[in-house]
Every structure is written in structure tokens, then in C-alpha cells.
Design an enzyme around this catalytic site. Structure first.
Site, mmCIF file in Angstrom:
data_model
loop_
_atom_site.group_PDB
_atom_site.id
_atom_site.type_symbol
_atom_site.label_atom_id
_atom_site.label_comp_id
_atom_site.label_asym_id
_atom_site.label_seq_id
_atom_site.Cartn_x
_atom_site.Cartn_y
_atom_site.Cartn_z
ATOM 1 C CD GLU A 70 51.873 27.719 103.884
ATOM 2 O OE1 GLU A 70 51.061 27.488 102.976
ATOM 3 O OE2 GLU A 70 51.823 27.153 104.988
ATOM 4 C CE1 TYR A 84 46.774 28.993 104.066
ATOM 5 C CE2 TYR A 84 48.337 29.175 102.253
ATOM 6 C CZ TYR A 84 47.877 28.528 103.384
ATOM 7 O OH TYR A 84 48.548 27.428 103.855
ATOM 8 C CG ASP A 127 44.118 25.760 102.958
ATOM 9 O OD1 ASP A 127 43.183 25.507 103.758
ATOM 10 O OD2 ASP A 127 45.057 24.973 102.754
#
Length: 419
Positions: A64, A148, A166
Site C-alpha cells: 500500500e 486509507y 482512494d
């Protein structure tokens, strides 16, 4: 009552997901599509097969952070190299920042790697090696982990039923519900988070969130979305708007029944029928990047084995490209003539090296343009051949001589590789 108290008017149901049957149908259709179409990505394999929860969390976390601001196709090789070198949080915590920067070189936004390592050290030293298990704790306890990233790790690795928002999810939700207000405004972002949390599948939250992002990345794309292939097209208000337009009796989303609706496009920007679903999302105008010019000097000498060597110096430990290595570089004022540029550069080099540099010995090689997200940078490249050894004042910045091969193995930016 809301008007009397000054409280915000709640958005009309048409902008929300309020029908449980529709939510159920949407989840089912999206997950079925994802199971059939999902891309085979190394972090997905790890998240699905790794039995150890901390290793699973770490594997998703690394992916991520790398995927922030960087495309999937670029990330895959970096990710595989990283996980091979540091398969666990403990291994990363024991690495040096120099090693992290070397592996990260070329990915950009270098503070990401630095924060990832700081956070790994924190998990080992303060959290007994165990990653936090909820989005709330991940965000609160780990440096560099925002709302997020925390939601992604918690849902994909630990099965927490929490949504994520996102860029891809913003686009999908804005189109599904014709949200035409500025999608970067905090009020709209909060509303999108509420929607994501309401929609996320309770039994497969990680797969659902990845499916939403996958849909945005491969089908509901910014410019030419493949609406015909979309598994949730029958739930999409923007598509209905495009197909049925104004004249039909289908209720019109734009006339959502509330004057001054906070989620509709501003009245000054009406629906453009030629854009269809790509009317959404609306974005605020992008700021122009600032324009900068930098003089860069490639100092070269013959090493003891006859190979050419180049002097590189380390950048400061904060700011742009923190801690990376580069050829000695100095900002230039605008509109300097070449002669004046050489004089400025010679003065700077002289100050660094403590011995005189003749401006006339600097040879202009050419210019290299590199665009950072917020800076349009032009490097004006000079070369200066030297006889013998030179070291810069170590109080100013660490420096070392490297061969071309060593240069490419060092923590240097893409911009310097171009130079």
C-alpha cells in the site's frame, strides 16, 4: 427543523445507498466479478496464503505504501525485491536507511520508504513486534499510515469490516451516485467514507475493497470507462443519466429535489452530455508546478584502476529527495546567461571544495528536464575533469567517488540517472 437550527441539510437518498436490497445486489455482483477478473499481484497472493497475521499485515502495508502515487506495473518488481530482502517487520527494522533508499531509488516520494522503516522500528520496540489490528489503531500508532492505508491493511489483512477511499474508489462512488461537488473537499470526502463503510461487504471486506479499487483501475477509468463491462452498471446513476438524458420520466439526479445540494455539481457547471459518465468526479483546478533551474556539475577523475569515477554528495536528511545522493547541484536564479551561470557554479564549487575553480574549465553538456509532482525542474549539466583526489568539506555534506556501476547501485534519484 434543519434550516431553523442551521444544521446541514442531509443529502437526498438519490446520492446515497439507502436500499439494503440494492447494497446486497451490488456487493454480490462486484465480488463475483472480482473473483473472476482480479489481477494476479504478489501482495494479494501473500495476503491470501500467509497464515501469520503480522507477516500478512506487513506484506499488505508495504504494497500500500509503494502503491501511493506509483502505478501497479512499476511497483511489482520493487515489491518482490523488497519482500525478498526484508520478509518480516523485524528484518526491515534492522536495515539501514541507506539500504532502504538504495532499494527505493527510482520509485519517487522517498519519504515513504523512510517512514515505513521508522514505523517498523516502532512496532518492534514499542509494540512487541505485533501490528495493530484495527484501522483506528493502525492510523494512530504507525507513522506514515493515514486513513486509507489503515483501512486497507485492517480489511485485507485482519478482516475488519471497514471501507477504504482512494482515487479509484472516489471515481467509482461519484459515478454510481452522480456526486458532482468537488471530490477533494473535506465535506465530500467524509461523505464518501460514510458510503464506503456502508457498502463494504461484512464477510469479505478485504476482497470487496480490492474489488472497488480494481474496478476503478481497470473498468471505471478516468478517461474512457468500459461501461459495457461494468459488473455494477445497473446501479450507476451517471450511466442512467447518460442513457436516458433529460426528457424521459426517469427522475433526474441533477434535479435531486434539494436546492443547494452539497453533493450536486455547482449550477455554474451543468451536465455536459458529450462527457457522459466522465462528468464525474469533479476536481478543483490543479495548481501549476513551480518552475526551477538547477546547475549540476559532474566532477570526473581517473581512478587508480584507470576507470572514470564521479563525485557524488548526499542531500540533507529532510526535504525533497532527503538523504539521496547526487552530483553537486546548486539552485540557479532565473534568466542567468551561460557565462554568469558558470561563474555562480564555480563560486559554489570553490566554497565546497576549498580550492579555486576556474569558470572557463566548466563544460556545458546540456539540459535535463525532470517533473516532480509539484516542481518542473531543469538541470543545467556541466562537466569538470579533475586530476587527482578531491574531497568536499565533510561538514557540508558527505561525499564519495564512484564508478558508473557504483553510481547506479547507490541511492540516487531518477533525475540524477537522467543527468
Amino acid at each position: 427543523a434543519a434550516l431553523l437550527t442551521g444544521a446541514p441539510v442531509p443529502p437526498p437518498a438519490r446520492h446515497l445507498f439507502s436500499d439494503p436490497a440494492e447494497i446486497e445486489a451490488l456487493r454480490g455482483a462486484l465480488l463475483a466479478w472480482y473473483d473472476q477478473r482480479k489481477r494476479d499481484l504478489p501482495w494479494r497472493t501473500l495476503a491470501a496464503t500467509e497464515p501469520d497475521a503480522d507477516r500478512r499485515g506487513y506484506a499488505v502495508w508495504v504494497s500500500e505504501i509503494m502503491l501511493q502515487q506509483t502505478q501497479v506495473s512499476t511497483v511489482i518488481d520493487y515489491y518482490n525485491r523488497w519482500m525478498q530482502k526484508w520478509p518480516t517487520l523485524q528484518a526491515l527494522a534492522e536495515a539501514s536507511l541507506e539500504e532502504v533508499n538504495e532499494l527505493w531509488a527510482g520509485l519517487g516520494y522517498y519519504s515513504r520508504g523512510k517512514r515505513l522503516q521508522e514505523a517498523a522500528r516502532k512496532v518492534m520496540s514499542e509494540l512487541a513486534g505485533q501490528m495493530p489490528r484495527t484501522a483506528e489503531d493502525l492510523q494512530k500508532l504507525l507513522p506514515g499510515v493515514g486513513r486509507y492505508t489503515a483501512g486497507a491493511i485492517a480489511s485485507i489483512s485482519f478482516g475488519q469490516a471497514t471501507g477504504v477511499v482512494d482515487g479509484n474508489v472516489i471515481r467509482v462512488l461519484c459515478r454510481l451516485r452522480c456526486i458532482g461537488a468537488d471530490s477533494s473537499s473535506p465535506a465530500v470526502i467524509d461523505r464518501l467514507w460514510d458510503m464506503a463503510n456502508a457498502l463494504v461487504d461484512r464477510s469479505r471486506p478485504g476482497d470487496f475493497n480490492q474489488a472497488m479499487m480494481e474496478l476503478g483501475a481497470t473498468v471505471c477509468t478516468p478517461k474512457a470507462p468500459l461501461c459495457g463491462e461494468c459488473p455494477v452498471k445497473q446501479h450507476c446513476q451517471a450511466r442512467r443519466r447518460k442513457l436516458f438524458g433529460k426528457p424521459t420520466p426517469v427522475p433526474d439526479v441533477e434535479d435531486c429535489g434539494v436546492g443547494g445540494c452539497a453533493l450536486c455539481p455547482p449550477a455554474t457547471e451543468p451536465w455536459d452530455s458529450s462527457l457522459g459518465v466522465t462528468n464525474f468526479p469533479r476536481k478543483a483546478a490543479k495548481k501549476q508546478p513551480r518552475v526551477e533551474r538547477t546547475a549540476t556539475c559532474v566532477l570526473e577523475r581517473r581512478g587508480c584502476h584507470g576507470a572514470l569515477e564521479y563525485l557524488i554528495v548526499q542531500r540533507p536528511s529532510s526535504g525533497l529527495l532527503a538523504g539521496l545522493w547526487e552530483f553537486p547541484s546548486f539552485p540557479l536564479a532565473e534568466d542567468l546567461q551561460e557565462k554568469k551561470q558558470k561563474e555562480v557554479l564555480a563560486d559554489h564549487l570553490q566554497a565546497c571544495m576549498g580550492w579555486p575553480v576556474v569558470a572557463g574549465s566548466l563544460r556545458l553538456i546540456g539540459e535535463v528536464v525532470h517533473i516532480f509532482s509539484h516542481i518542473h525542474q531543469t538541470y543545467v549539466v556541466y562537466s569538470l575533469p579533475l586530476d587527482g583526489d578531491v574531497t568536499l568539506d565533510p561538514a557540508l555534506s558527505p561525499s564519495r567517488w564512484v564508478t558508473e556501476e557504483e553510481f547506479h547501485a547507490s541511492a540516487v534519484s531518477t533525475a540524477m540517472k537522467k543527468v
